[in-house]
Design a protein around this motif. Structure first.
Motif, PDB file in Angstrom:
ATOM      1  N   ASN A   1       7.370  36.322 -52.064  1.00  0.00           N
ATOM      2  CA  ASN A   1       8.082  35.098 -52.362  1.00  0.00           C
ATOM      3  C   ASN A   1       8.624  34.426 -51.092  1.00  0.00           C
ATOM      4  OD1 ASN A   1      10.185  33.311 -53.112  1.00  0.00           O
ATOM      5  ND2 ASN A   1      10.470  34.398 -55.040  1.00  0.00           N
ATOM      6  N   ALA A   2       8.287  33.153 -50.890  1.00  0.00           N
ATOM      7  CA  ALA A   2       8.749  32.415 -49.706  1.00  0.00           C
ATOM      8  C   ALA A   2      10.263  32.253 -49.712  1.00  0.00           C
ATOM      9  CB  ALA A   2       8.074  31.056 -49.632  1.00  0.00           C
ATOM     10  N   ARG A   3      10.863  32.101 -50.889  1.00  0.00           N
ATOM     11  CA  ARG A   3      12.323  31.958 -50.985  1.00  0.00           C
ATOM     12  C   ARG A   3      13.011  33.245 -50.513  1.00  0.00           C
ATOM     13  NH1 ARG A   3      16.361  32.322 -55.549  1.00  0.00           N
ATOM     14  NH2 ARG A   3      18.075  31.031 -54.830  1.00  0.00           N
ATOM     15  N   TYR A   4      12.472  34.374 -50.928  1.00  0.00           N
ATOM     16  CA  TYR A   4      13.006  35.670 -50.512  1.00  0.00           C
ATOM     17  C   TYR A   4      12.906  35.822 -48.990  1.00  0.00           C
ATOM     18  CZ  TYR A   4      13.360  40.768 -50.119  1.00  0.00           C
ATOM     19  OH  TYR A   4      13.719  42.043 -49.758  1.00  0.00           O
ATOM     20  N   GLU A   5      11.792  35.406 -48.428  1.00  0.00           N
ATOM     21  CA  GLU A   5      11.594  35.467 -46.982  1.00  0.00           C
ATOM     22  C   GLU A   5      12.638  34.623 -46.254  1.00  0.00           C
ATOM     23  OE1 GLU A   5       8.123  34.571 -43.667  1.00  0.00           O
ATOM     24  OE2 GLU A   5       7.688  34.282 -45.783  1.00  0.00           O
ATOM     25  N   ARG A   6      12.932  33.423 -46.754  1.00  0.00           N
ATOM     26  CA  ARG A   6      13.947  32.550 -46.136  1.00  0.00           C
ATOM     27  C   ARG A   6      15.341  33.157 -46.248  1.00  0.00           C
ATOM     28  NH1 ARG A   6      10.839  28.641 -48.708  1.00  0.00           N
ATOM     29  NH2 ARG A   6      12.375  28.428 -50.373  1.00  0.00           N
ATOM     30  N   LEU A   7      15.639  33.765 -47.389  1.00  0.00           N
ATOM     31  CA  LEU A   7      16.948  34.407 -47.563  1.00  0.00           C
ATOM     32  C   LEU A   7      17.117  35.576 -46.591  1.00  0.00           C
ATOM     33  CD1 LEU A   7      17.344  34.369 -51.437  1.00  0.00           C
ATOM     34  CD2 LEU A   7      18.684  33.066 -49.770  1.00  0.00           C
TER      35      LEU A   7
ATOM     36  N   TYR B   1      15.621  35.883 -43.690  1.00  0.00           N
ATOM     37  CA  TYR B   1      15.774  35.287 -42.362  1.00  0.00           C
ATOM     38  C   TYR B   1      17.216  34.809 -42.166  1.00  0.00           C
ATOM     39  CZ  TYR B   1      15.086  32.286 -38.336  1.00  0.00           C
ATOM     40  OH  TYR B   1      15.196  31.698 -37.102  1.00  0.00           O
TER      41      TYR B   1
END
Length: 91
Positions: free
Chosen positions: A37-43, A45
């Motif tokens: 999940n891209a959202r999980y990756e941003r969180l 980071y």
């Protein structure tokens, strides 16, 4: 866990250096996140970056706290490192 990993980059300035292991775990976590999940990756980071500046979420406070506001930042970093070790052993 992301907070404790990110704190490695903050705490080394206070003589508590666990960056090598923390970066290995961070790389592993980010590799897993990149496949999901891209959202999980941003969180993740965001958590790593905030912690690198000394900020970590405190459940007891219900908000972010800054370790540099501590009366003894080195002791706070020692405590964070001890918690990191406990969590890293479980992973």
């Amino acid at each position: 866990m992301a907070g404790y990993i990110g704190l490695a980059d903050f705490c080394w300035a206070y003589g508590v250096d666990y960056r090598e292991l923390a970066h290995q775990i961070k790389d592993s976590i980010m590799a897993d996140a990149e496949q999901g999940n891209a959202r999980y990756e941003r969180l993740l980071y965001f958590a790593f970056e905030a912690a690198a500046r000394g900020n970590i979420y405190s459940r007891s406070v219900g908000d972010m706290i800054n370790l540099s506001d501590s009366t003894d930042t080195r002791q706070a970093c020692d405590n964070m490192y001890a918690q990191f070790q406990r969590i890293a052993r479980m992973k």
